[in-house]
Design an enzyme around this catalytic site. Structure first.
Site, PDB file in Angstrom:
ATOM      1  N   HIS A 125      12.964  -0.120  -8.276  1.00  0.00           N
ATOM      2  CA  HIS A 125      11.725  -0.813  -7.902  1.00  0.00           C
ATOM      3  C   HIS A 125      10.854  -0.902  -9.156  1.00  0.00           C
ATOM      4  CE1 HIS A 125       7.734  -1.173  -5.949  1.00  0.00           C
ATOM      5  NE2 HIS A 125       8.369  -1.571  -4.873  1.00  0.00           N
ATOM      6  N   LYS A 228       5.574   5.025   4.353  1.00  0.00           N
ATOM      7  CA  LYS A 228       6.919   4.593   4.730  1.00  0.00           C
ATOM      8  C   LYS A 228       7.557   5.584   5.709  1.00  0.00           C
ATOM      9  CE  LYS A 228       7.755   2.415   0.230  1.00  0.00           C
ATOM     10  NZ  LYS A 228       7.593   0.984   0.438  1.00  0.00           N
TER      11      LYS A 228
HETATM   12  N1  7TS Z   1      10.147   3.007  -5.019  1.00  0.00           N
HETATM   13  C1  7TS Z   1      10.891   2.426  -4.058  1.00  0.00           C
HETATM   14  C2  7TS Z   1      12.353   2.676  -4.005  1.00  0.00           C
HETATM   15  C3  7TS Z   1      10.256   1.617  -3.113  1.00  0.00           C
HETATM   16  O1  7TS Z   1      10.986   1.051  -2.153  1.00  0.00           O
HETATM   17  C4  7TS Z   1       8.856   1.399  -3.189  1.00  0.00           C
HETATM   18  C5  7TS Z   1       8.143   0.482  -2.243  1.00  0.00           C
HETATM   19  C6  7TS Z   1       8.139   2.060  -4.190  1.00  0.00           C
HETATM   20  C7  7TS Z   1       8.824   2.835  -5.097  1.00  0.00           C
HETATM   21  C8  7TS Z   1       6.660   1.947  -4.303  1.00  0.00           C
HETATM   22  O2  7TS Z   1       6.055   2.584  -3.228  1.00  0.00           O
HETATM   23  P1  7TS Z   1       4.474   2.487  -2.992  1.00  0.00           P
HETATM   24  O3  7TS Z   1       4.270   3.164  -1.680  1.00  0.00           O
HETATM   25  O4  7TS Z   1       3.822   3.194  -4.116  1.00  0.00           O
HETATM   26  O5  7TS Z   1       4.151   1.027  -2.964  1.00  0.00           O
HETATM   27  N2  7TS Z   1       8.959  -0.536  -1.693  1.00  0.00           N
HETATM   28  C9  7TS Z   1       8.514  -1.648  -1.054  1.00  0.00           C
HETATM   29  C10 7TS Z   1       9.384  -2.596  -0.530  1.00  0.00           C
HETATM   30  O6  7TS Z   1      10.600  -2.516  -0.564  1.00  0.00           O
HETATM   31  N3  7TS Z   1       8.663  -3.592   0.023  1.00  0.00           N
HETATM   32  O7  7TS Z   1       7.361  -3.296  -0.135  1.00  0.00           O
HETATM   33  C11 7TS Z   1       7.253  -2.085  -0.800  1.00  0.00           C
END
Ligand code: 7TS
Length: 409
Positions: A125, A228
């Site tokens: 990501h 999540k």
């Molecule tokens: N790493 C992974 C593997 C993720 O899926 C996400 C968010 C993040 C880091 C970042 O997380 P955050 O809570 O700090 O935003 N993934 C997604 C997605 O797949 N669609 O929207 C956010």
């Protein structure tokens, strides 16, 4: 505990009974972006504001003490749930993104030297790519990436060649948000440790769906997001051994994180507060604590079994569906399955299936290097939680058929 999860679980999630676009029952298959929240979490957040709201660690009054107690109880709940090696090493952040930036700037900024290498992978990501690029610019370190096999697994043979005494950190996701691949963290850790590198595991997509024991895993840094895993947005964690965090300089400066301040200079508070500058997301932590209590009543083994069953079924049925091509066939699949529908643009697909009430994601899903590897600018993704059903997949397949017809297939 550890019973199998039935569709009755859906009654715990108020939003799942709503309709969209008039009379279409919501089919929510965008759980990798954020999960829905059970009534217990909604009530915990509202209850905190109704009954307790106060700032933490400051006031000498009843509400401040209660708020501090609830905030610290949430920290213990998060630490226990994820097997944190040390309660002082559970740092509350805004989420995975902030946790990785904290490690990159604080640990990376103080340790990395020109020519040092940070090893990530092509499926990361953006939040596990860009923070390393920022600190590489600052320090002269170099970011390298493990490529993928055609099936969508990490190419571990190439990883062996990329690892060297220059590798200071391996930072890899446990589960891909885009391909659904579950990476072999034990193997990754063994390889990285043999090279003398530290390891960060991005647990954004693993902590919601499988049991995680950070201590048993043996990684140096583990990061995840509360939103999540049925918790509120704006709360997440960095988990690391206290002695590693002790040696790291603060990330953000301000209130809460200091011991003594003079105009000439300051000293730092003890862990975990050294890394929690400013008023934290207290209600978010309380809500995340409630989410963890909820997940514990289900049992994470049962959650993992349920999500696995749903996603394997979805991958099977999608791969047999005319016009559908799966983006990956990983050895082990987490909560997501992604695909293309003929050569219809994924944005059009997502918009049209949404008309049937089916929420899926379209785009680069914050993984542009992965899109380059796949040779297409975007994908469609259906991502599952334990409260989804096989009927949700049936609705998705029906909506895909309608979409194909509209495009003349
Ligand atoms: N790493 C992974 C593997 C993720 O899926 C996400 C968010 C993040 C880091 C970042 O997380 P955050 O809570 O700090 O935003 N993934 C997604 C997605 O797949 N669609 O929207 C956010």
């Amino acid at each position: 505990m550890n019973k199998s999860i039935s569709s009755a679980i859906r009654d715990d999630f108020p939003v799942l009974s709503r309709k969209v676009h008039g009379d279409r029952p919501l089919v929510y298959l965008d759980n990798a972006a954020t999960s829905q929240k059970p009534e217990a979490v909604i009530a915990a957040v509202a209850g905190y504001y109704r009954r307790t709201n106060s700032n933490v660690h400051r006031g000498m009054h009843a509400l401040a003490e209660e708020a501090t107690g609830e905030y610290e109880a949430a920290r213990r709940a998060v630490g226990d749930f994820l097997g944190a090696p040390d309660p002082a090493g559970v740092i509350f952040t805004r989420g995975t993104t902030e946790s990785i930036n904290l490690v990159a700037q604080s640990w990376g900024g103080s340790v990395l030297r020109p020519g040092d290498e940070i090893l990530i992978s092509v499926m990361e990501h953006h939040s596990n790519i860009v923070p390393w690029q920022l600190v590489a610019q600052r320090t002269g370190a170099v970011v390298k990436a493990v490529p993928l096999t055609p099936e969508g697994d990490l190419d571990l043979e190439v990883m062996d060649r990329l690892l060297s005494e220059r590798t200071k950190l391996v930072s890899i996701t446990q589960v891909s948000n885009a391909l659904g691949t579950v990476n072999p963290v034990d193997t990754i850790l063994a390889k990285a440790k043999a090279a003398g590198a530290k390891v960060l595991i991005d647990g954004a997509q693993s902590a919601p769906h499988m049991p995680v024991d950070v201590k048993a895993m043996g990684c140096d840094f583990f990061v995840c997001s509360g939103h999540k895993m049925c918790g509120p947005t704006g709360i997440g964690a960095l988990i690391a051994p206290a002695e590693l965090l002790e040696a790291m300089p603060p990330f953000l400066g301000g209130g809460e994180m200091i011991d003594q301040v003079t105009i000439e200079g300051s000293t730092w508070a003890d862990l975990p507060y050294k890394f929690e500058a400013g008023t934290p997301n207290i209600a978010g932590a309380v809500g995340w604590g409630a989410a963890i209590a909820y997940l514990n009543t289900l049992g994470m083994e049962a959650v993992e079994r349920r999500v696995h069953e749903l996603v394997e079924d979805a991958a099977d049925r999608l791969s047999q569906e005319p016009g559908v091509t799966l983006t990956a066939h990983p050895q082990v699949r987490g909560g997501a399955v992604s695909f293309w529908l003929d050569d219809i643009h994924p944005h059009d697909v997502a918009q049209l299936v949404d008309q049937s009430g089916v929420a899926i994601r379209a785009g680069h899903v914050c993984c542009q290097p992965l899109m380059k590897h796949l040779g297409r600018p975007a994908i469609n993704r259906a991502s599952y939680s334990f409260y989804n059903t096989k009927a949700d997949t049936t609705s998705l397949l029906e909506a895909l058929r309608t979409t194909r017809k509209l495009f003349g297939y």
